[in-house]
Scaffold this motif. Sequence first.
Motif, short mmCIF file in Angstrom:
data_model
loop_
_atom_site.label_atom_id
_atom_site.label_comp_id
_atom_site.label_asym_id
_atom_site.label_seq_id
_atom_site.Cartn_x
_atom_site.Cartn_y
_atom_site.Cartn_z
N LEU A 7 0.83 -1.20 0.00
CA LEU A 7 0.00 0.00 0.00
C LEU A 7 0.87 1.25 0.00
CD1 LEU A 7 -2.02 -2.22 0.84
CD2 LEU A 7 -3.03 -0.58 2.44
N LEU A 8 0.42 2.26 -0.75
CA LEU A 8 1.08 3.56 -0.76
C LEU A 8 0.10 4.60 -0.20
CD1 LEU A 8 3.34 5.57 -1.56
CD2 LEU A 8 2.28 5.70 -3.82
N ILE A 9 0.56 5.37 0.81
CA ILE A 9 -0.28 6.41 1.42
C ILE A 9 0.32 7.76 1.08
CG2 ILE A 9 -1.24 7.30 3.58
CD1 ILE A 9 -0.73 4.50 4.78
N CYS A 10 -0.50 8.64 0.52
CA CYS A 10 -0.03 9.98 0.18
C CYS A 10 -1.01 11.02 0.73
CB CYS A 10 0.12 10.13 -1.33
SG CYS A 10 0.65 11.78 -1.84
N ASP A 11 -0.52 11.83 1.66
CA ASP A 11 -1.32 12.92 2.24
C ASP A 11 -0.35 14.00 2.68
OD1 ASP A 11 -2.95 14.57 4.01
OD2 ASP A 11 -4.41 12.91 3.92
N ASP A 12 -0.64 15.25 2.36
CA ASP A 12 0.29 16.32 2.73
C ASP A 12 0.30 16.56 4.23
OD1 ASP A 12 -2.36 17.24 2.39
OD2 ASP A 12 -1.65 19.32 2.37
N LYS A 21 -1.10 4.84 8.42
CA LYS A 21 -0.08 3.79 8.38
C LYS A 21 -0.16 2.91 9.61
CE LYS A 21 4.92 3.10 8.34
NZ LYS A 21 6.26 3.75 8.35
N LEU A 22 -0.32 3.51 10.77
CA LEU A 22 -0.36 2.76 12.03
C LEU A 22 -1.54 1.80 12.05
CD1 LEU A 22 0.86 2.36 14.84
CD2 LEU A 22 -0.65 4.18 15.68
N VAL A 23 -2.70 2.24 11.55
CA VAL A 23 -3.89 1.38 11.53
C VAL A 23 -3.70 0.18 10.61
CG1 VAL A 23 -6.32 1.27 10.86
CG2 VAL A 23 -5.48 3.25 12.17
N LEU A 24 -3.15 0.44 9.42
CA LEU A 24 -3.05 -0.62 8.41
C LEU A 24 -1.91 -1.58 8.67
CD1 LEU A 24 -3.84 1.44 5.18
CD2 LEU A 24 -5.36 -0.09 6.45
N GLY A 28 -1.18 -6.28 8.69
CA GLY A 28 -0.17 -7.04 7.97
C GLY A 28 0.19 -6.51 6.60
N TYR A 29 -0.25 -5.30 6.25
CA TYR A 29 0.08 -4.76 4.93
C TYR A 29 1.48 -4.17 4.93
CZ TYR A 29 -4.97 -5.07 4.18
OH TYR A 29 -6.25 -5.52 4.07
N GLN A 30 2.10 -4.18 3.74
CA GLN A 30 3.38 -3.48 3.55
C GLN A 30 3.05 -2.02 3.21
OE1 GLN A 30 6.46 -5.63 1.19
NE2 GLN A 30 4.83 -7.11 0.78
N ILE A 31 3.58 -1.10 3.99
CA ILE A 31 3.18 0.30 3.87
C ILE A 31 4.35 1.16 3.41
CG2 ILE A 31 2.17 2.28 5.04
CD1 ILE A 31 0.30 -0.10 4.93
N GLN A 32 4.06 2.04 2.44
CA GLN A 32 5.00 3.06 2.00
C GLN A 32 4.27 4.39 2.05
OE1 GLN A 32 6.46 2.49 -2.00
NE2 GLN A 32 8.39 3.54 -1.59
N PRO A 106 -13.20 12.77 9.26
CA PRO A 106 -12.42 11.70 9.89
C PRO A 106 -13.12 10.35 9.75
CG PRO A 106 -13.66 12.87 11.55
CD PRO A 106 -13.96 13.56 10.25
N PHE A 107 -12.39 9.25 9.83
CA PHE A 107 -12.99 7.92 9.69
C PHE A 107 -12.47 7.02 10.80
CE2 PHE A 107 -9.67 8.77 6.52
CZ PHE A 107 -8.63 8.01 7.04
N GLU A 108 -13.26 6.02 11.13
CA GLU A 108 -12.89 5.08 12.17
C GLU A 108 -11.88 4.07 11.61
OE1 GLU A 108 -13.75 5.07 15.32
OE2 GLU A 108 -14.94 6.91 15.02
N PRO A 109 -10.97 3.57 12.45
CA PRO A 109 -9.99 2.58 11.98
C PRO A 109 -10.65 1.35 11.35
CG PRO A 109 -9.34 3.43 14.11
CD PRO A 109 -10.70 3.99 13.85
#
Length: 501
Positions: A7-12, A21-24, A28-32, A106-109
């Motif tokens: 997974l790629l997360i992009c937010d300014d 990132k912490l939630v995902l 067990g996901y690979q996070i970038q 906002p959204f829940e985990p």
Amino acid sequence: MEHLPRLLICDDDRQMTESIKLVLETSGYQIQTTNNARHALTLIHADLPDLVILDVKMPEMSGFEVLDSVDRERCDAAFIMVTGEASVDSAIKAIRKGASDYLRKPFEPDELIIRVEKALKQRQMQRDNICFEIEKRKLQNQLRHSQKMEAIGTLAGGIAHDFNNVLSIILGNTELALADIPTGQAPRANLERILTASLRAREMIQQLLSFSRKEESGRKPIQLNHVITESLKLMRASLPTNISIEKDICDTPCTILADATQIHQVMLNLCTNAAHAMEPDGGTLSVQLEPVTLDSQSTNEFNCLKPGHYARLVVADTGHGIDKSIIERIFDPYFTTKETGKGTGMGLSVVHGIIKSNGGTIRAFSRPGRFTEFHLHLPITELPMANEPTIFDQQLPGGHEHIMVVDDEEMLVDIMRQVLEQLGYMVTAHTSSQAALTDFRACPDRFDLLITDMTMPGITGIGLVNAVKAPAPTCPSSSAPATMNRSMKRTHLRWGFKPWS
């Protein structure tokens, strides 16, 4: 090892990025992560993530602009757009641009995890559907190609049968003429050249018919030397004249357990590939066959070969060669480097399957710009070969019996009549099976033997035989393929009827 989704997360907003990132990561996901939209676009094309979580509003580029800039041919990632706005129009715009989902901050985990799992499942389903459609198209193309080859085989078989009738007339009249011309006279030499050329044509037609047959003869002991030689005769007629064939076929019999038709197919595919590799300037096609003995040390370089006696076949060409980066893939189904219309990608795959099914191996060696060699090893068998048909070299005994000859080809009937009458027989000839049946029923006792063609208009050969045997079961009967499938000789007359039977 099971592939973990990347997974790629992009937010300014760095804090938002880290919280997602912490939630995902707990799932067990690979996070970038990245906080720059342009950097995100670079990572998408470079790393090809499975899913991208993309903020809509960012400096330099918006999430929608990133989505528009993704090369969909290179990256099939799923996208989830996130925003702090509660705009329906914005959500619709995201879906229309190809996003899998739209999530409002906002959204829940738990909601985030559910949305991510849903997007990944949809992506996998789309991938499966695409793979299914690709495989479906490949199978449809393969079926169409198979049907086309079957139609060509049927057509070739029909043409070959008709040509054999013409060829039999040429052979028969030539040999009858030779029987009446003394040795040493000029016309005899010309007739002998006609006979030699006609016999070569007959061999080519027999090989063509072996390819057109739908039935496989099954595995049996065959002499590989003869099969390779026959295949090269056929290939010589189909290869361009600027390709020379050099063959080194050993005299030692190499008997293998195989289907001769499949070995012909192997040679056809390998030689055709070699010809394509030598276009347009031509070159040399080399074929070598020899028996070899492999010990336990020698078999270490081969896969699945046991020590023993093998026939080694080498097919080489002086073409453009095969690049080292792809030589390991050339036996894969549908893999081809040829342009459209030149290959299906199945030729070498079929060759590999045939050789493996016969307990052998095939390997390719190549130097780009110089040559390509295919080395085949097939186990030699100790099983005896089937007995060859007896050739009657001695003078054939004549007789006085009455023979009925039936064939719808008038000139063939005339040749059969002449041959049998020269042997002393009485002959009644018919070109109509119905007329022959009427003649027989008028006086069945005067005929001792019936020789009939198999395929005729009206009553077929089998139908004629059955009709004849019904009123006169004691009459010996046969069909041309059974009675005349041999070489008939008397002193200096050599004759053969319907060599294709």
